[in-house]
Structure formats: C-alpha cells, structure tokens
Design an enzyme around this catalytic site. Structure first.
Site, PDB file in Angstrom:
ATOM      1  N   HIS A 109       6.189  53.532 -74.001  1.00  0.00           N
ATOM      2  CA  HIS A 109       6.337  52.902 -75.523  1.00  0.00           C
ATOM      3  C   HIS A 109       7.856  52.619 -75.524  1.00  0.00           C
ATOM      4  O   HIS A 109       8.921  53.174 -75.145  1.00  0.00           O
ATOM      5  CB  HIS A 109       5.959  54.167 -76.469  1.00  0.00           C
ATOM      6  CG  HIS A 109       6.045  53.684 -77.749  1.00  0.00           C
ATOM      7  ND1 HIS A 109       4.980  52.866 -78.513  1.00  0.00           N
ATOM      8  CD2 HIS A 109       7.109  53.809 -78.708  1.00  0.00           C
ATOM      9  CE1 HIS A 109       5.466  52.578 -79.733  1.00  0.00           C
ATOM     10  NE2 HIS A 109       6.730  52.934 -79.692  1.00  0.00           N
ATOM     11  N   SER A 141       9.913  55.642 -73.857  1.00  0.00           N
ATOM     12  CA  SER A 141       9.349  56.747 -73.722  1.00  0.00           C
ATOM     13  C   SER A 141       8.262  56.795 -72.862  1.00  0.00           C
ATOM     14  O   SER A 141       7.373  55.832 -72.764  1.00  0.00           O
ATOM     15  CB  SER A 141       9.052  57.418 -74.900  1.00  0.00           C
ATOM     16  OG  SER A 141       9.962  57.555 -75.956  1.00  0.00           O
ATOM     17  N   ASP A 150      -0.461  59.430 -79.919  1.00  0.00           N
ATOM     18  CA  ASP A 150       1.103  59.438 -80.025  1.00  0.00           C
ATOM     19  C   ASP A 150       1.496  60.847 -80.010  1.00  0.00           C
ATOM     20  O   ASP A 150       2.947  61.013 -80.271  1.00  0.00           O
ATOM     21  CB  ASP A 150       1.705  58.804 -81.302  1.00  0.00           C
ATOM     22  CG  ASP A 150       1.894  57.124 -80.729  1.00  0.00           C
ATOM     23  OD1 ASP A 150       1.914  56.821 -79.605  1.00  0.00           O
ATOM     24  OD2 ASP A 150       2.588  56.466 -81.686  1.00  0.00           O
TER      25      ASP A 150
HETATM   26  C1  GRF Z   1       5.976  46.967 -73.209  1.00  0.00           C
HETATM   27  O1  GRF Z   1       7.127  46.814 -73.937  1.00  0.00           O
HETATM   28  C2  GRF Z   1       5.343  48.542 -73.403  1.00  0.00           C
HETATM   29  O2  GRF Z   1       6.416  49.428 -73.563  1.00  0.00           O
HETATM   30  C3  GRF Z   1       4.433  48.145 -74.537  1.00  0.00           C
HETATM   31  O3  GRF Z   1       3.992  46.999 -74.365  1.00  0.00           O
HETATM   32  C4  GRF Z   1       4.981  46.334 -73.730  1.00  0.00           C
HETATM   33  C5  GRF Z   1       4.106  45.611 -72.604  1.00  0.00           C
HETATM   34  O4  GRF Z   1       4.765  44.417 -71.866  1.00  0.00           O
HETATM   35  N1  GRF Z   1       3.658  49.402 -74.669  1.00  0.00           N
HETATM   36  P1  GRF Z   1       3.865  43.866 -70.506  1.00  0.00           P
HETATM   37  O5  GRF Z   1       2.833  43.387 -70.921  1.00  0.00           O
HETATM   38  O6  GRF Z   1       4.122  44.899 -69.739  1.00  0.00           O
HETATM   39  O7  GRF Z   1       5.079  42.677 -70.088  1.00  0.00           O
END
Ligand code: GRF
Length: 196
Positions: A109, A141, A150
C-alpha cells in the site's frame, strides 16, 4: 504438492504492473523461486502483456469466478503457491482464499498505514490526501492480508520525506521507486527467512 524444492509465487494485479515487473525481474535467473502466474481481473491490464513478454503465464478471471464459482480458489490450490502477492490488485480477496492460504497473502500500500488506508484510499487519492494534509513524510507499507480489510499485520514500512512544495508527480515517483526496490526484497525474505 511441490515436485521440487523451489518456491512458487503468484502475483495478483489489475493495472500497469510496475511492481509485478520489478518482482519478476528480481527472480529471473533464480532457480529457487518461480513466478508461477500473474493473475488479473482485468483482461486489458498492462500487467498481462508485460508478463507474457517475460514468459510468465497469465490467468484472468471474472468477478463470478473469484467470488462465486470457486474457479480461482481451485486454480490456486492446483498451483499450491508459497506466497500470494498482491501488487495493485483492486478487488477484495474472498474469505475462502484467505482461509486456504493463511499467512501466505501479502499486499503493498502506498502510504504509512494505518494512515491513508481503507475505503477510497488507492492510487492518486492517497498521495493527494497526504499532500493536502501537509505531511512531512509518506512511504509504503507491506502487510499480510486477512479477513479484516486493511487490518492485516504489518511486515515492513519504508519512508520518504516530502519536500516543501512537493508535487504529486514527484511524490508518486518517489513512492514507486521505493516500492520497486523493496517489495521484491521483502518477498525474498519471506520466502527464505534464514537469509534475513
Ligand atoms: C502501487 O502503488 C501499489 O502500492 C498500489 O497500487 C499501485 C500499483 O502500481 N497498491 P503498479 O500496477 O504495480 O504499477
């Protein structure tokens, strides 16, 4: 049923898949870890094309196959992964999958949970809220996924400082960089705890 001693992981992703790509790259050339499949709810997701280019098998599924018919659960059982890695996966993992793989599902996250988590806190919403509140720092995180949305146990957090006048674009870049360099390493450590 593992037929050899190598560890198997699957990646769930819905979007671009830059984290999935970083993970696949990290484990290329590794005999002891196999990225078995990239799974997606979204047939148009860039992550599927990326995975195919890298020679990683893909599996896409519908809402019904995830939540009702148990297709996805049965598919995962047939793979028997050591770790299920969520990387930008936009749907909730159903309880039957969480129960079938206790302490084997992790998520990333883009904030320092418990801050800026929960409903509506995804993608750019997170960074906008962080900047709107004039936070001095943000980060990422990595946490276990359990039945309670969560609330899964934290595994690791990494911080970035926010400059005065920081723009959303640069914060996004800092966070992405942090994710790409740390998520693969944390996965590696979870698979091989002795290496830590
Ligand atoms: C990331 O920022 C992750 O933290 C969030 O969604 C985004 C995914 O980006 N859960 P990607 O598809 O890996 O470029």
């Amino acid at each position: 049923m593992h037929h050899n001693s190598s560890k198997r992981i699957v990646i769930f992703a819905s979007g671009t898949g830059s984290n999935a790509q970083a993970i696949i790259n990290h484990f290329t050339d590794r005999q002891d870890v196999e990225v078995s499949h990239v799974l997606s709810n979204n047939l148009d997701a860039g992550v599927l094309e990326m995975a195919e280019q890298k020679g990683v098998p893909t599996y896409s599924f519908t809402r019904n196959e995830l939540y009702k018919s148990k297709e996805v659960l049965e598919f995962l059982k047939s793979i028997d992964p050591d770790l299920l890695v969520l990387a930008g996966f936009m749907w909730i993992i159903p309880e039957n999958i969480i129960k079938a793989f206790p302490n084997k599902i992790i998520n990333i996250h883009p904030s320092l949970l418990p801050k800026y988590g929960g409903k509506g806190m995804f993608g750019d919403h997170v960074h906008r809220a962080v900047l709107a509140n004039a936070e001095a720092e943000s980060g990422i995180s990595i946490h276990y996924v359990n039945e309670h949305y969560d609330e899964g146990e934290l595994i690791a957090q990494y911080k970035v400082s926010i400059d005065t006048g920081e723009r959303e674009e640069t914060l996004v870049e800092k966070i992405k960089t942090l994710e790409h360099s740390n998520y693969p390493k944390v996965i590696d450590q979870l698979l091989f705890p002795k290496n830590s």
